[in-house]
Design a protein around this motif. Structure first.
Motif, short mmCIF file in Angstrom:
data_model
loop_
_atom_site.label_atom_id
_atom_site.label_comp_id
_atom_site.label_asym_id
_atom_site.label_seq_id
_atom_site.Cartn_x
_atom_site.Cartn_y
_atom_site.Cartn_z
N SER A 138 12.99 -6.18 0.98
CA SER A 138 13.22 -5.50 -0.09
C SER A 138 14.67 -4.89 0.17
CB SER A 138 12.25 -4.39 -0.70
OG SER A 138 10.91 -5.14 -0.59
N ILE A 165 4.83 -5.64 20.68
CA ILE A 165 5.80 -6.90 21.05
C ILE A 165 6.73 -6.56 22.22
CG2 ILE A 165 7.38 -8.49 20.02
CD1 ILE A 165 6.08 -8.03 17.49
N LEU A 202 6.38 -10.11 13.07
CA LEU A 202 6.66 -8.73 13.42
C LEU A 202 5.12 -8.35 13.91
CD1 LEU A 202 9.08 -8.89 11.72
CD2 LEU A 202 8.86 -6.60 11.27
N THR A 214 8.87 4.39 6.21
CA THR A 214 8.06 3.33 6.39
C THR A 214 7.36 2.98 5.21
OG1 THR A 214 6.43 2.28 8.00
CG2 THR A 214 5.77 4.44 7.12
N GLY A 215 6.50 1.73 4.97
CA GLY A 215 5.59 1.35 3.97
C GLY A 215 4.35 1.62 4.20
N VAL A 222 7.58 1.62 -6.26
CA VAL A 222 8.66 2.46 -6.07
C VAL A 222 9.92 1.72 -5.85
CG1 VAL A 222 9.29 4.51 -4.74
CG2 VAL A 222 6.93 4.25 -4.99
N LYS A 233 15.04 -1.04 12.10
CA LYS A 233 14.70 -1.56 13.52
C LYS A 233 13.31 -2.14 13.38
CE LYS A 233 11.67 0.41 15.67
NZ LYS A 233 10.60 0.19 16.09
N ASP A 259 -1.09 0.00 11.27
CA ASP A 259 -0.89 0.45 12.39
C ASP A 259 -1.31 1.78 12.70
OD1 ASP A 259 -0.03 -2.04 12.89
OD2 ASP A 259 2.26 -1.26 12.87
N PRO A 297 7.45 -6.54 7.17
CA PRO A 297 8.41 -7.20 6.73
C PRO A 297 8.46 -7.25 5.25
CG PRO A 297 6.40 -8.55 7.33
CD PRO A 297 6.35 -6.90 8.09
N1 LIG Z 1 7.12 -5.28 14.71
C1 LIG Z 1 7.37 -4.25 13.85
O1 LIG Z 1 8.38 -3.76 14.40
C2 LIG Z 1 6.69 -3.72 12.72
C3 LIG Z 1 6.91 -2.61 12.12
C4 LIG Z 1 6.17 -1.95 11.10
C5 LIG Z 1 5.04 -2.78 10.84
N2 LIG Z 1 4.91 -4.17 11.39
C6 LIG Z 1 3.64 -4.94 10.99
O2 LIG Z 1 4.02 -5.14 9.72
C7 LIG Z 1 2.71 -5.43 9.03
C8 LIG Z 1 2.64 -4.51 7.89
O3 LIG Z 1 3.70 -5.27 6.97
P1 LIG Z 1 3.98 -4.79 5.54
O4 LIG Z 1 4.78 -5.69 4.94
O5 LIG Z 1 2.58 -4.77 4.67
O6 LIG Z 1 4.32 -3.65 5.59
P2 LIG Z 1 5.44 -2.56 5.02
O7 LIG Z 1 6.48 -3.26 4.56
O8 LIG Z 1 5.63 -1.40 6.04
O9 LIG Z 1 4.78 -1.78 3.73
C9 LIG Z 1 4.90 -2.69 2.51
C10 LIG Z 1 4.37 -1.76 1.35
O10 LIG Z 1 5.36 -0.88 0.75
C11 LIG Z 1 5.09 -0.54 -0.29
N3 LIG Z 1 6.16 -0.44 -0.96
C12 LIG Z 1 6.64 0.49 -1.83
N4 LIG Z 1 7.57 0.55 -2.54
C13 LIG Z 1 8.03 -0.89 -2.29
C14 LIG Z 1 9.19 -1.40 -2.35
N5 LIG Z 1 10.33 -1.32 -3.19
N6 LIG Z 1 9.36 -2.95 -1.75
C15 LIG Z 1 8.44 -3.30 -0.91
N7 LIG Z 1 7.13 -2.64 -0.72
C16 LIG Z 1 7.10 -1.33 -1.07
C17 LIG Z 1 4.25 -1.69 -0.88
O11 LIG Z 1 2.90 -0.99 -1.07
P3 LIG Z 1 2.60 -0.55 -2.64
O12 LIG Z 1 3.14 -1.72 -3.62
O13 LIG Z 1 1.14 -0.32 -2.52
O14 LIG Z 1 3.50 0.60 -2.60
C18 LIG Z 1 4.23 -2.76 0.43
O15 LIG Z 1 3.00 -3.49 0.15
C19 LIG Z 1 1.65 -4.89 9.90
O16 LIG Z 1 1.12 -6.15 10.72
C20 LIG Z 1 2.37 -4.27 11.10
O17 LIG Z 1 1.82 -4.38 12.30
C21 LIG Z 1 5.57 -4.50 12.52
#
Ligand SMILES: NC(=O)c1ccc[n+]([C@@H]2O[C@H](COP(=O)([O-])OP(=O)(O)OC[C@H]3O[C@@H](n4cnc5c(N)ncnc54)[C@H](OP(=O)(O)O)[C@@H]3O)[C@@H](O)[C@H]2O)c1
Length: 385
Positions: free
Chosen positions: A329, A193, A181, A214-215, A301, A172, A222, A324
């Motif tokens: 992933s 949004i 995002l 979540t990540g 992970v 979602k 957030d 994203p």
């Molecule tokens: N609009 C929406 O619905 C929505 C929802 C959520 C977030 N957001 C926005 O998204 C942004 C954050 O994006 P993001 O991409 O950094 O957050 P994310 O996708 O929630 O978290 C990414 C982190 O997850 C960890 N991770 C652990 N295992 C992973 C794997 N196998 N594959 C990928 N990642 C893994 C990684 O950090 P490690 O390597 O340290 O583990 C990675 O940097 C923010 O601006 C937030 O506001 C928007």
């Protein structure tokens, strides 16, 4: 027992009724998946006195809802001549007690069934047990129709998929019209949004899953609560954070006690086995359960391990509410089964766009609808063989 004379299982009566039930139950397809859509009706004499549907994953099945509706309509169990149900009743205990038992307990003498359960683990079991118990059972098998209307369920219970132990996963997210995002800084406090109607819908969705995933990226930007803020929307799901290097702040909002009218699930941080000891202990002291898993080729992970772990905990329906990176992933590894995407009335925004990913998805049972000012897309993902 003296049975009343009735033509309750007459094909010319049941055929159109089954068709109506099958159509009507489709309305709930995204709320019950990976369960199938099911509708049921109670017949008394030559009247359909009540209908019921499986409406939410984890809640009462169609047969039980139809029986409750008949009771509420003041029609006594002794007057129930038949129950008609679009799919063979379940015979084993799941999230709810088996419907087979409810039918036997109610003393319904006849059962009309639209399709035998395609799940090889249960197929035909309830039909045999009901026949052994002396009920008149009639199967109006239309397998192609059932498979067409329940493709996601049929794929989910196929032997190949069943061997891959992982929960049904719903991605979602909210995006701007250009697929970002995060909105432009001057919109929605740089965070929101979608509108209030969509936020309320997400609360309902959270009450229909076992866990929210979540990540750490989302956590750090957030600081979400991932809680249930509306009473009565369901049981609070487990809150699971993927954080390979334990970057989760020990004072994250996730660790705060619930407010009034708010319910929260346990916090679990899935990290790399052998991650930093002091950080591990500090996060446990903050209230998290920290679990070490194997890493992937990029030293994060491993998502396969994550989903296996979720499955082993008995978690069967999971909501991915991430940024994203984690979304991409998951898509790359075919770990998403269902999507719900809110597109707000906002252009531009920060970060990469998921527009291309979304356009490339093969969706089944797609539904485009509105929620306040937002456009909503729902669908099941067709997994490549
Ligand atoms: N609009 C929406 O619905 C929505 C929802 C959520 C977030 N957001 C926005 O998204 C942004 C954050 O994006 P993001 O991409 O950094 O957050 P994310 O996708 O929630 O978290 C990414 C982190 O997850 C960890 N991770 C652990 N295992 C992973 C794997 N196998 N594959 C990928 N990642 C893994 C990684 O950090 P490690 O390597 O340290 O583990 C990675 O940097 C923010 O601006 C937030 O506001 C928007």
């Amino acid at each position: 027992m003296i049975q009343r004379q009735t033509n309750a299982l007459e094909p010319t009566v049941i055929g159109p009724l089954l068709e109506e039930l099958r159509k009507e139950c489709q309305e709930h397809r995204f709320s019950v998946a990976p369960n199938p859509c099911v509708g049921a009706a109670i017949i008394s004499g030559d009247r359909v006195v009540a209908r019921g549907f499986h409406e939410r994953w984890g809640s009462a099945h169609a047969e039980v809802n139809a029986m409750n509706a008949a009771r509420a309509a003041g029609v006594d169990e002794a007057e129930w001549d038949a129950i008609i149900v679009t799919l063979e009743p379940c015979s084993s205990e799941g999230k709810t007690p088996p419907c087979l038992q409810a039918i036997l307990d109610a003393g319904i003498p006849r059962v009309g069934i639209g399709a035998v359960d395609p799940d090889p683990r249960h197929s035909g079991a309830a039909v045999s047990l009901m026949e052994e118990a002396g009920l008149e059972v009639c199967v109006f098998q239309e397998p192609d129709t059932f498979e067409e209307e329940n493709a996601a369920f049929c794929g989910w219970v196929s032997p190949d998929r069943v061997r891959a132990a992982r929960p049904w996963t719903i991605a979602k997210w909210a995006q701007t019209r250009t697929g970002q995002l995060s909105p432009p800084e001057d919109v929605g406090e740089g965070r929101w949004i979608s509108g209030p109607e969509s936020l309320a819908e997400v609360q309902v969705l959270r009450g229909e899953v076992d866990a929210i995933l979540t990540g750490v990226g989302t956590l750090k930007s957030d600081d979400p609560r991932l809680s249930l803020r509306s009473p009565g929307t369901g049981e609070a799901p487990l809150r699971v954070v993927l954080d390979s290097y334990l970057r989760t702040p020990t004072d994250a909002a996730l660790f705060r006690a619930p407010g009034t009218e708010e319910s929260v699930g346990e916090v679990v941080i899935l990290t790399l086995a052998g991650a930093d000891g002091p950080r591990w202990r500090a996060l446990e002291e903050s209230g998290a359960r920290v679990v070490g898993l194997r890493g992937d080729e990029e030293d994060r992970v491993s998502l396969v391990e994550v989903h296996l772990w979720l499955w082993e905990q008995g978690l069967r329906r999971v909501l991915l509410e991430a940024g994203p990176r984690l979304l991409e992933s998951h898509f790359e590894r075919d770990l998403i089964d269902q999507v719900r995407v809110y597109t707000g009335d906002v252009f531009g925004g920060e970060g990469v766009s998921l527009g291309h990913t979304l356009a490339g998805l093969s969706l089944a049972a797609r539904l485009d609808r509105e929620s306040g000012q937002d456009a909503v897309l729902e669908g099941f993902l067709l997994q490549e063989d």
